[in-house]
Design a protein around this motif. Structure first.
Motif, PDB file in Angstrom:
ATOM      1  N   ALA A  39      15.842  23.434 -21.077  1.00 33.56           N
ATOM      2  CA  ALA A  39      15.453  23.891 -22.586  1.00 33.56           C
ATOM      3  C   ALA A  39      15.611  25.357 -22.797  1.00 33.56           C
ATOM      4  N   GLU A  40      15.708  26.450 -21.448  1.00 31.92           N
ATOM      5  CA  GLU A  40      15.813  27.664 -21.568  1.00 31.92           C
ATOM      6  C   GLU A  40      17.399  28.075 -21.563  1.00 31.92           C
ATOM      7  N   THR A  44      23.454  23.583 -17.992  1.00 33.63           N
ATOM      8  CA  THR A  44      24.097  22.671 -19.023  1.00 33.63           C
ATOM      9  C   THR A  44      23.499  21.463 -18.939  1.00 33.63           C
ATOM     10  N   ALA A  45      23.716  20.483 -20.033  1.00 36.91           N
ATOM     11  CA  ALA A  45      23.373  19.127 -20.180  1.00 36.91           C
ATOM     12  C   ALA A  45      23.975  18.394 -18.810  1.00 36.91           C
ATOM     13  N   ASP A  70      18.063  28.289  -7.383  1.00 40.24           N
ATOM     14  CA  ASP A  70      18.594  29.264  -8.019  1.00 40.24           C
ATOM     15  C   ASP A  70      17.882  29.398  -9.412  1.00 40.24           C
ATOM     16  N   LEU A  71      16.562  28.684  -9.617  1.00 42.12           N
ATOM     17  CA  LEU A  71      15.750  28.693 -10.750  1.00 42.12           C
ATOM     18  C   LEU A  71      14.649  29.526 -10.505  1.00 42.12           C
ATOM     19  N   PRO A  72      14.030  30.275 -11.520  1.00 44.38           N
ATOM     20  CA  PRO A  72      12.737  30.897 -11.168  1.00 44.38           C
ATOM     21  C   PRO A  72      11.628  30.441 -10.611  1.00 44.38           C
ATOM     22  N   ALA A  73      11.436  29.213 -11.133  1.00 42.70           N
ATOM     23  CA  ALA A  73      10.222  28.335 -10.504  1.00 42.70           C
ATOM     24  C   ALA A  73      10.530  27.576  -9.303  1.00 42.70           C
ATOM     25  N   GLY A  74      11.743  27.632  -8.589  1.00 46.45           N
ATOM     26  CA  GLY A  74      11.773  27.217  -7.328  1.00 46.45           C
ATOM     27  C   GLY A  74      11.637  27.539  -6.136  1.00 46.45           C
TER      28      GLY A  74
END
Length: 232
Positions: A39-40, A44-45, A70-74
């Motif tokens: 969503a951010e 990609t899909a 590699d994601l902020p919440a991970g």
């Protein structure tokens, strides 16, 4: 105008040991992170679809971590960092075998030890109006703790160690210089070189030589020879 109510942000879940079997809740939580990333615009899909498929095939928490690392919440799924090696300022009792020391003496002269040589657990260096050089950058370390005791009177004691050992110092100078660059090795089981000394109107220095690394630390210990003989 009424503002649209949004659900409050969830507190990050406490970190879990990465070797644990993953639960359905763990997989759903990672899938939620991926959905938010889609969503951010962070994924990609196609990336989202591939990762979600992998998430629901994962069996352990360790297998879930790469999908969100590699994601902020991970961060909650990242493997714990190993604790830094605790290197004592002084060798532990019994850490240095009671063996006759190797003596390097320079009185109005010079003495050196360098090249390929087996380091004694105890070395005494005396520089009286002279110079002593101890170069461990190519030496073979047969003991986990090496003690070097140095004394300088109008002289100089210079000690060089490889960059991947730990280095500790304890001493001082009387109108002289005592300088030991503390080094913390990142390698588990790396030898520790302890330098004790006093300098009177002289100089004692210990530094690590960049680009020099030992690859056979603690080589040929009795236990190693036994394991080698047994083929272990």
């Amino acid at each position: 105008m009424d503002l649209e109510k949004r659900p409050a942000a969830q507190e990050p879940a406490p970190s879990k040991p990465v070797g644990l079997r993953a639960s359905d809740a763990d997989r759903d939580r990672v899938a939620d992170i991926l959905r938010e990333a889609l969503a951010e615009g962070r994924l990609t899909a196609e990336e989202h679809s591939e990762r979600v498929e992998g998430v629901y095939s994962a069996k352990t928490v360790a297998e879930l971590a790469p999908f969100v690392q590699d994601l902020p919440a991970g961060a909650q799924f990242a493997p714990p960092r190993p604790a830094p090696q605790q290197v004592p300022a002084r060798p532990p009792v019994g850490g240095v075998p009671f063996a006759p020391p190797e003596n390097l003496v320079a009185v109005f002269s010079s003495s050196s030890r360098r090249g390929r040589w087996r380091v004694s657990p105890r070395t005494h260096a005396y520089a009286i109006f002279g110079n002593v050089e101890i170069d461990l950058s190519e030496a073979v370390f047969a003991h986990p703790h090496i003690m070097i005791k140095a004394f300088s009177l109008f002289g100089s004691v210079e000690i060089v160690v490889p960059e991947n050992v730990s280095l500790r110092g304890n001493g001082g100078g009387i109108l002289g210089n005592f300088e030991v660059d503390t080094v913390d090795s990142a390698e588990s089981g790396a030898p520790v070189v302890h330098v004790d000394g006093w300098s009177v109107l002289g100089n004692i220095e210990a530094t690590a030589r960049k680009g020099r690394r030992i690859v056979d630390a603690l080589k040929d210990r009795p236990g190693d020879r036994v394991r080698k003989h047994l083929g272990l």
